[in-house]
Design a protein around this motif. Sequence first.
Motif, short mmCIF file in Angstrom:
data_model
loop_
_atom_site.label_atom_id
_atom_site.label_comp_id
_atom_site.label_asym_id
_atom_site.label_seq_id
_atom_site.Cartn_x
_atom_site.Cartn_y
_atom_site.Cartn_z
N MET A 126 5.74 9.94 11.14
CA MET A 126 5.89 11.80 10.88
C MET A 126 4.44 11.72 10.86
N ARG A 127 4.24 13.42 12.03
CA ARG A 127 3.15 13.95 11.75
C ARG A 127 2.18 13.90 11.01
N ASN A 128 1.43 13.83 11.00
CA ASN A 128 -0.20 14.18 9.97
C ASN A 128 0.51 13.12 8.65
N ARG A 129 0.47 12.07 8.45
CA ARG A 129 1.28 10.74 7.39
C ARG A 129 1.22 9.53 8.06
N TRP A 130 0.62 9.05 7.11
CA TRP A 130 0.74 7.08 7.47
C TRP A 130 2.16 6.83 6.93
N TYR A 131 2.61 6.35 8.08
CA TYR A 131 3.72 5.23 8.50
C TYR A 131 3.83 3.92 7.04
N ALA A 132 4.75 3.62 6.70
CA ALA A 132 4.60 2.11 5.93
C ALA A 132 5.08 2.05 6.91
N LEU A 133 5.41 0.23 6.93
CA LEU A 133 6.17 -0.73 6.57
C LEU A 133 6.05 -1.63 6.49
N PRO A 134 6.81 -2.32 6.23
CA PRO A 134 6.95 -3.61 4.92
C PRO A 134 6.53 -4.91 6.36
N TYR A 135 5.80 -5.89 5.94
CA TYR A 135 5.91 -7.14 6.42
C TYR A 135 6.00 -8.02 5.74
N GLU A 136 5.16 -9.53 6.17
CA GLU A 136 5.74 -10.27 5.83
C GLU A 136 5.21 -11.89 6.54
N THR A 137 3.82 -11.89 5.94
CA THR A 137 3.86 -14.04 6.94
C THR A 137 3.53 -15.15 5.89
N SER A 138 3.55 -16.03 6.48
CA SER A 138 3.56 -17.40 5.22
C SER A 138 2.98 -17.25 4.09
N ALA A 139 1.90 -15.94 3.68
CA ALA A 139 1.52 -16.71 2.41
C ALA A 139 1.88 -14.60 1.73
N CYS A 140 2.56 -13.54 2.22
CA CYS A 140 2.74 -13.21 1.16
C CYS A 140 3.59 -11.86 1.68
N ARG A 141 4.39 -11.39 1.19
CA ARG A 141 4.42 -9.72 1.86
C ARG A 141 4.02 -8.18 1.35
N LEU B 239 0.83 -1.06 0.02
CA LEU B 239 0.02 0.25 -0.03
C LEU B 239 1.01 1.24 -0.55
N SER B 240 2.21 0.98 0.03
CA SER B 240 3.14 2.69 -0.28
C SER B 240 2.70 3.07 -1.21
N GLY B 241 2.46 2.59 -2.02
CA GLY B 241 1.80 3.58 -3.97
C GLY B 241 0.55 4.44 -3.37
N ALA B 242 0.01 4.78 -2.72
CA ALA B 242 -0.85 4.80 -2.09
C ALA B 242 -1.06 6.90 -2.36
N LEU B 243 -2.18 7.68 -2.76
CA LEU B 243 -1.86 8.47 -3.42
C LEU B 243 -2.94 9.91 -2.57
N PRO B 244 -2.13 10.89 -2.10
CA PRO B 244 -1.58 11.77 -2.70
C PRO B 244 -0.02 10.93 -1.78
N ALA B 245 1.24 10.78 -2.89
CA ALA B 245 2.48 10.09 -2.06
C ALA B 245 2.83 11.06 -0.79
N GLU B 246 2.60 12.04 -0.97
CA GLU B 246 3.55 13.13 -0.11
C GLU B 246 2.41 12.70 1.33
N ALA B 247 1.69 11.69 1.62
CA ALA B 247 1.20 11.47 2.85
C ALA B 247 1.28 10.14 3.24
N ILE B 248 2.53 9.69 2.43
CA ILE B 248 3.46 8.38 2.65
C ILE B 248 4.65 8.90 3.37
N ALA B 249 4.87 7.98 4.67
CA ALA B 249 5.65 8.79 4.62
C ALA B 249 7.03 6.80 5.34
N ASP B 250 8.41 6.46 5.29
CA ASP B 250 8.57 5.50 5.74
C ASP B 250 9.40 5.60 6.93
N ARG B 251 8.49 6.56 8.10
CA ARG B 251 9.27 6.60 9.84
C ARG B 251 8.21 7.88 10.10
#
Length: 581
Positions: free
Chosen positions: A23-38, A9-21
């Motif tokens: 941050m205030r007033n942003r969505w935080y993108a975290l990688p995860y892994e299950t047995s079925a998907c990443r 979901l890291s490609g959600a728009l607008p891109a400036e609303a997504i952060a990799d750490r």
Amino acid sequence: MADLLISDLSGALPAEAIADRPMRNRWYALPYETSACRGVLLRSFPDAPGPRVRIDFEARGHFAIHLGIHYAMIDRDDLAVRFGAVNEFARLRIRLAGDDAFSLVLPEEQNVKSDPDPTREVRQNAITEVFWRNADLEGASHVEIEPGVDRHEPCPGNPACLAWIRLEPLADARWRLATSLEPRPDTRRNTAAVSVADPSGVEGPGPIEAALATSDIDRIYADMCRFDVCRFPTDVGLVAGDVEWDSGNFEFNACRALRDQIDAGRDPLAEIVRVGARHGVAVYLAIRMCLQRDPPQHLGLAANNPLLENRHWWIRDRRGDAYPHPALAVPEVRRRLTDLFRDVVRRYDVAGICIHGNRGWPWVGYETESARLFEAEHGTPIRDVDETDSRFVEHRCRVMTHFIQEVRQTIDDVGRERGRRFRLAIDAMNCIENNRGQGLDVVEWANAGLIDELTINACHWSARPVDREHPEPGFVRTLRQAIRDPHFSLRAHLWPRFMNPRKYLRMARAMLDAGADGIAMWDLGHRLPRLSEWAVQRHLGHVDLYDDIENECDRYWRSVPLLSLDGMAMTNPQYSAASAG
């Protein structure tokens, strides 16, 4: 056709609303892994929430849409203790392209309002997937998400999150079932009690309107009064939120914000009446005949409350101790309520009045006016008898019957003015003894034509040494046999509020077989966001399809273990379980 899993979901728009750490007033993108998907999930922190974002995808055909969500800190008992059930937090709002309303999604955790089910535990080392809705998709589409933050809460709560969207293709037979579950006039046979004053939401139709459009609800009991404190404009009672002190209680704070909106011209009762009219749903003003909980919340939600200023209006127990419950033996108290009801049925196109007899008792005790009436009847001081004494029970029933007669007369008088009949509903307790023990002589009222409908609710008070809190089919059968009119409306609440979806079906079938003509649901606003449970409750008017609905239940909820989240292993409970540090 294989499922379409949208897990990054890291490609959600607008891109400036997504952060990799964080941050205030942003969505935080975290990688995860299950047995079925990443994948990459999005998380928004409620003290500085991210904005509304869009997730694009392309699909064509009939699909069931499932949402994968990671609930952090869901097992933190201190949140539940300090702020109430954890399900009040971790809010996510989501809507599909073309929808007017957002759906609110909350964790379906086990709490004091649940029927515990160890197979459906929400865990922080797993992704919880819930069924959201069915959809006919025609190519390019998207969903929008935003944090469902309640600005009036006194604490930040848990983060909102979305981990994935799974589109499950539906074969023709399952799509036919989905379309056959749309509400029809003959399936709209359920009552919902709503204890919120925001039916329309901030923008456009809100979750309650969406529920009415897609469910078998035909009546709403709009719980908008505590004694004479109202969550709508009134010339008779008091408007909630008229307090000058900050209680720190989120319900008080929400009412203060609502008062500001009412002062600006908003009318929440008129709103929900209009919402009901758009969907052919009858709306009743519902009242709890008490003020607000225990001290200091007993101060109510409005200043200068006459119940607090007139202590002779209060209930007294056998010892003479006073409590701020309205004493209905006092004529001024009854007049205060009947004046309020008269004003409501004159000003609003409500279907009628609902009195919540399952909450707010007692209304008849050992106070002076009650004692005078009792002693005139029996020649015995009222404090010589216990409240379980048959003479005291009959006394309570007589006082309450007099009040119900006055309410009936009041709304009938206005009905004649307006050329219509207003209905009077009672939300009652779970057995004859408990109802009569608090003066609710519901069978006599029904047979005398004083009330038009009855719902059987849970009960937290018992006249018997051993009693179950929840209504049972046997009581429905007893009432159906005792009430002479075979067409009298009798519905049963399904308790507890939260349970395995299959249990709603089995309980509803038992109540209907016992003679109920419909089902009732207390706290609709709490039930709606628990999506896998609401997927069943909203269709309980489709009695002929119960078996087909039950066959779908396994698809409504699942837990998928996490292998890692943001690079941290989630597989060893000794290392990854929550601790105090």
